[in-house]
Scaffold this motif. Structure first.
Motif, PDB file in Angstrom:
ATOM      1  N   GLN A 120      10.172   4.975  -7.661  1.00 15.00           N
ATOM      2  CA  GLN A 120      10.668   6.063  -6.548  1.00 15.00           C
ATOM      3  C   GLN A 120      12.074   4.681  -4.940  1.00 15.00           C
ATOM      4  N   HIS A 121      13.181   4.875  -5.116  1.00 14.18           N
ATOM      5  CA  HIS A 121      13.786   3.936  -4.486  1.00 14.18           C
ATOM      6  C   HIS A 121      13.549   4.076  -3.078  1.00 14.18           C
ATOM      7  N   LEU A 122      13.686   3.548  -1.827  1.00 13.01           N
ATOM      8  CA  LEU A 122      13.161   3.976  -0.854  1.00 13.01           C
ATOM      9  C   LEU A 122      14.274   3.372   0.054  1.00 13.01           C
ATOM     10  N   ARG A 123      15.255   3.856   1.356  1.00 13.74           N
ATOM     11  CA  ARG A 123      16.091   2.941   1.991  1.00 13.74           C
ATOM     12  C   ARG A 123      15.014   2.641   3.132  1.00 13.74           C
ATOM     13  N   VAL A 124      15.021   0.516   3.206  1.00 15.90           N
ATOM     14  CA  VAL A 124      14.626   0.400   4.098  1.00 15.90           C
ATOM     15  C   VAL A 124      15.277  -0.347   5.578  1.00 15.90           C
ATOM     16  N   ARG A 125      16.560  -0.621   5.111  1.00 18.95           N
ATOM     17  CA  ARG A 125      17.177  -0.972   6.064  1.00 18.95           C
ATOM     18  C   ARG A 125      19.149  -0.756   5.711  1.00 18.95           C
ATOM     19  N   MET A 168      17.997  -0.873  -0.083  1.00 20.40           N
ATOM     20  CA  MET A 168      16.939  -0.197  -1.028  1.00 20.40           C
ATOM     21  C   MET A 168      15.326  -1.252  -1.512  1.00 20.40           C
ATOM     22  N   HIS A 169      14.460  -0.462  -1.563  1.00 20.63           N
ATOM     23  CA  HIS A 169      13.753  -1.123  -2.309  1.00 20.63           C
ATOM     24  C   HIS A 169      12.790  -0.021  -3.322  1.00 20.63           C
ATOM     25  N   VAL A 170      12.599  -0.972  -4.528  1.00 25.16           N
ATOM     26  CA  VAL A 170      12.071  -0.034  -5.134  1.00 25.16           C
ATOM     27  C   VAL A 170      10.574  -0.182  -5.757  1.00 25.16           C
ATOM     28  N   VAL A 171       9.652   1.064  -5.355  1.00 21.55           N
ATOM     29  CA  VAL A 171       8.317   0.537  -5.109  1.00 21.55           C
ATOM     30  C   VAL A 171       7.620   0.330  -6.889  1.00 21.55           C
ATOM     31  N   ARG A 172       7.089  -0.332  -6.571  1.00 22.08           N
ATOM     32  CA  ARG A 172       6.103  -1.165  -7.564  1.00 22.08           C
ATOM     33  C   ARG A 172       4.357  -0.446  -7.259  1.00 22.08           C
ATOM     34  N   ALA A 173       4.143  -0.422  -9.027  1.00 16.08           N
ATOM     35  CA  ALA A 173       2.823   0.291  -8.577  1.00 16.08           C
ATOM     36  C   ALA A 173       1.932  -0.360  -8.246  1.00 16.08           C
ATOM     37  N   GLY A 174       1.107  -0.091  -7.232  1.00 13.73           N
ATOM     38  CA  GLY A 174      -0.057  -0.021  -6.057  1.00 13.73           C
ATOM     39  C   GLY A 174       0.728  -0.546  -4.959  1.00 13.73           C
ATOM     40  N   GLU A 175       1.503  -0.497  -4.590  1.00 14.12           N
ATOM     41  CA  GLU A 175       2.567  -0.777  -3.315  1.00 14.12           C
ATOM     42  C   GLU A 175       1.632   0.526  -2.065  1.00 14.12           C
ATOM     43  N   THR A 176       2.116   0.271  -0.845  1.00 16.24           N
ATOM     44  CA  THR A 176       1.771   1.145  -0.295  1.00 16.24           C
ATOM     45  C   THR A 176       3.149   1.423   1.013  1.00 16.24           C
ATOM     46  N   LEU A 177       3.051   2.182   1.737  1.00 18.55           N
ATOM     47  CA  LEU A 177       4.432   2.040   2.188  1.00 18.55           C
ATOM     48  C   LEU A 177       3.954   1.034   3.574  1.00 18.55           C
ATOM     49  N   SER A 178       3.205   1.085   4.156  1.00 21.46           N
ATOM     50  CA  SER A 178       2.419  -0.380   4.804  1.00 21.46           C
ATOM     51  C   SER A 178       2.633  -1.935   4.170  1.00 21.46           C
ATOM     52  N   SER A 179       2.719  -1.881   3.499  1.00 16.94           N
ATOM     53  CA  SER A 179       2.706  -2.888   2.354  1.00 16.94           C
ATOM     54  C   SER A 179       4.203  -2.827   2.736  1.00 16.94           C
ATOM     55  N   ILE A 180       5.443  -2.292   2.180  1.00 16.80           N
ATOM     56  CA  ILE A 180       6.846  -2.259   2.303  1.00 16.80           C
ATOM     57  C   ILE A 180       6.870  -2.361   3.498  1.00 16.80           C
ATOM     58  N   ALA A 181       6.639  -2.812   4.188  1.00 23.43           N
ATOM     59  CA  ALA A 181       7.023  -2.060   6.295  1.00 23.43           C
ATOM     60  C   ALA A 181       6.747  -3.501   6.407  1.00 23.43           C
ATOM     61  N   ALA A 182       5.763  -3.977   5.460  1.00 20.86           N
ATOM     62  CA  ALA A 182       5.367  -5.906   6.108  1.00 20.86           C
ATOM     63  C   ALA A 182       6.460  -6.184   5.911  1.00 20.86           C
ATOM     64  N   LYS A 183       6.659  -5.510   4.662  1.00 21.11           N
ATOM     65  CA  LYS A 183       7.820  -6.789   3.676  1.00 21.11           C
ATOM     66  C   LYS A 183       8.425  -6.921   4.564  1.00 21.11           C
ATOM     67  N   TYR A 184       9.757  -5.667   4.798  1.00 18.88           N
ATOM     68  CA  TYR A 184      10.669  -6.104   5.379  1.00 18.88           C
ATOM     69  C   TYR A 184      10.656  -6.111   6.958  1.00 18.88           C
ATOM     70  N   GLY A 185       9.698  -5.817   7.985  1.00 19.92           N
ATOM     71  CA  GLY A 185       9.907  -6.345   8.914  1.00 19.92           C
ATOM     72  C   GLY A 185      10.084  -5.122   9.687  1.00 19.92           C
ATOM     73  N   THR A 186       9.401  -4.120   9.220  1.00 18.59           N
ATOM     74  CA  THR A 186       9.318  -2.681  10.328  1.00 18.59           C
ATOM     75  C   THR A 186       8.563  -1.595  10.090  1.00 18.59           C
ATOM     76  N   SER A 187       8.405  -0.427  10.478  1.00 21.65           N
ATOM     77  CA  SER A 187       7.288   0.109  10.214  1.00 21.65           C
ATOM     78  C   SER A 187       7.259   1.452   9.796  1.00 21.65           C
ATOM     79  N   VAL A 188       6.381   1.919   9.906  1.00 20.95           N
ATOM     80  CA  VAL A 188       5.906   2.639   8.235  1.00 20.95           C
ATOM     81  C   VAL A 188       6.396   3.861   8.790  1.00 20.95           C
ATOM     82  N   ASP A 189       5.921   4.041  10.188  1.00 19.09           N
ATOM     83  CA  ASP A 189       6.904   5.910  10.882  1.00 19.09           C
ATOM     84  C   ASP A 189       8.729   5.281  10.667  1.00 19.09           C
ATOM     85  N   THR A 190       9.139   4.003  10.760  1.00 20.77           N
ATOM     86  CA  THR A 190      11.344   4.473  10.862  1.00 20.77           C
ATOM     87  C   THR A 190      10.889   4.489   9.185  1.00 20.77           C
ATOM     88  N   LEU A 191       9.823   4.073   8.074  1.00 18.00           N
ATOM     89  CA  LEU A 191      10.105   4.458   6.330  1.00 18.00           C
ATOM     90  C   LEU A 191      10.432   5.677   6.334  1.00 18.00           C
TER      91      LEU A 191
END
Length: 545
Positions: A298-303, A259-282
């Protein structure tokens, strides 16, 4: 009964979707036959044609969308209603001149064909024709429009199969053989371990899957029955056994948390890049309706999480045909790895470690922020969206403003809502709830000695119900299983419609209705293809369920 349809212009095929989950292809034949539209009716600009379940663009340059009907009878009825309502005061010749203008047709030949076949005069008034003559005119027009049958292919109900190994990781890019009494073919899993859709109508009821180790060395993975509604099956592909170590150290989750807890200012693109995945996958694994709409905390599953130890990292897994035995106590340290079950080899008696499922997260209110649904009409499927928009437009003209509470709902969210409701009500025991692919929730809370804590489990489920807005004490509260709700298909909307009595609203047939009761409102909605579900107070859908 078909409830939705899509059109493939290049392949001259209409893909029909039945309300029970079955799918059917109408291939070839005439355009009017494929679309169940014997009159070749186009989509009206001011309302949604009754019984329309989809639209088709006949040619690439055409600006008109032709209606797709669920069956020929519905298409014939819509055609006859159109002739009476729109052309009732016109002559047969005048009607055909507008219906089939000379810019697109040989109108004179069209008039001659219809009048000769129906036995009427070109100057006869449509609204003055008897039922027999009117029916003959309608039938002759349908014949002129063309009704050449093609091929109907019953696909049956689709099944999505996902293969995961005992680490609960995708069994990705692996060669798989699919066998049944009707067919036998080789395919391959994608990067998520998913196989292409399997259709029961093509393969038959019993389907078996085999793992192609190398050059035809097939190992059976499992079998399933492909006769249920559209479902997702997850098989544990070949077991992976690891030798036990004398000491197990403290486990930590590294590199890729679940899981990833979203921080202020983060985007789905930056989160995807952080975990080596894609926006579509998230977007897909979190059931997000809009990739641009995420929020802080917000809690997001990353893998799925990977469990490793600080020392003695896990050796490379190797396939084994040894079947795991029942768990037994093994003399190891008290602190054990997450998701690891210690067993004895049934043949040698030596201790082994079977790496099983990933860490599950306990149930509770935190899950209410996962797999968010939508309140936007834009997330409805195209056919139902057009029905809702037309209904709303008619209400707006009358000064009525609906309040939308819910539209599309991911199946994962339906799973959470349904089982939280069942557990909180005491209908089902937490340890009896089946797993759902992609939702790593543990419904069972435990005491210090490892026993199931039923009170704590139900309390957590109650918190979830409160977060979902479910009324536990209401006899009218209904919660559908995943894939049983029309919300999961973008074909339902929950809404309040205030202050409608005494208003005049135009229905889809162009008739102005004075609303005296809710029954009048329901009838108007149904004319647009938006049907009220009487079991729930706010629920409307494409089929009234």
């Amino acid at each position: 009964m078909f409830v939705n349809a899509t059109y493939d212009r290049d392949r001259k095929t209409v893909h029909y979707f039945d309300e029970d989950g079955s799918e059917t292809l109408y291939i070839g034949g005439s355009f009017a036959w494929r679309t169940n539209n014997p009159g070749n009716l186009t989509k009206p600009g001011s309302y949604v044609m009754d019984a329309a379940i989809g639209y088709a663009q006949r040619t690439s340059g055409s600006k008109s969308l032709f209606v797709i009907f669920p069956d020929r009878a519905s298409g014939q009825l819509a055609h006859q209603r159109l002739l009476k309502r729109v052309y009732g005061n016109s002559t047969v010749k005048g009607m055909i001149s507008k219906y089939a203008p000379s810019s697109e047709n040989n109108t004179d030949a069209y008039v001659s064909f219809v009048t000769e076949k129906a036995g009427v005069s070109p100057e006869d008034i449509i609204g003055s024709l008897g039922e027999d003559k009117f029916g003959a005119v309608s039938a002759a027009m349908e014949q002129q429009e063309g009704n050449v049958p093609g091929v109907i292919k019953q696909l049956g109900k689709p099944v999505q199969v996902q293969l995961r190994d005992k680490l609960n990781q995708p069994f990705a890019s692996q060669k798989i053989h699919v066998k049944s009494a009707s067919d036998n073919f080789a395919t391959e899993t994608d990067e998520n371990g998913d196989l292409p859709w399997i259709f029961s109508g093509l393969l038959g009821r019993e389907v078996s899957l085999y793992y192609d180790r190398e050059q035809g060395d097939l190992e059976k993975i499992g079998s399933f029955t492909a006769d249920g509604a559209a479902s997702a099956y997850t098989f544990g592909s070949p077991y992976y056994l690891l030798s036990a170590r004398p000491r197990v150290h403290q486990t930590e989750l590294v590199a890729h948390p679940a899981m990833h807890v979203v921080r202020a200012g983060e985007t789905l693109s930056s989160i995807a890049a952080k975990y080596g995945t894609s926006v579509d996958t998230l977007v897909r694994i979190n059931g997000l309706a809009n990739a641009d709409h995420i929020y802080a905390r917000q809690h997001l599953r990353v893998r799925a999480a990977h469990a490793v130890t600080q020392s003695n990292p896990l050796p490379k897994a190797r396939p084994s045909t040894v079947k795991p035995a029942s768990p037994v106590r093994v003399a190891v340290a008290d602190q054990r790895e997450v998701g690891v079950v210690h067993q004895r080899n049934p043949e040698s008696g030596h201790p082994q470690t079977l790496v099983s499922s990933p860490t599950l997260e306990l149930s509770g209110a935190i899950w209410c922020d996962r797999f968010k649904g939508s309140q936007s009409v834009d997330t409805l499927n195209p056919a139902f969206k057009s029905c809702v928009e037309a209904f709303f437009a008619a209400l707006k003209v009358a000064g009525i403003q609906p309040v939308v509470n819910a539209t599309f709902r991911p199946a994962e969210r339906s799973y959470l809502m349904y089982h939280a409701f069942q557990i909180a009500k005491g209908t089902v025991s937490p340890d009896k709830v089946e797993r759902f692919t992609g939702v790593d929730i543990d419904w069972v809370h435990r005491t210090a000695d490892g026993e199931m804590d039923l009170d704590a489990s139900r309390k957590a489920a109650t918190h979830m119900c409160n977060g979902f807005g479910l009324r536990l004490n209401s006899s009218r509260q209904k919660v559908g299983r995943p894939w049983s709700s029309r919300h999961n298909y973008g074909a339902a909307i929950d809404m309040n419609i205030p202050d409608f009595t005494g208003k005049n609203v135009q229905d889809a047939h162009g008739d102005e209705i004075a609303i005296k009761s809710f029954a009048d409102l329901k009838a108007i909605g149904q004319s647009y293809g938006v049907r009220f579900f009487p079991v729930e107070t706010m629920h409307w859908s494409d089929n009234g369920r």
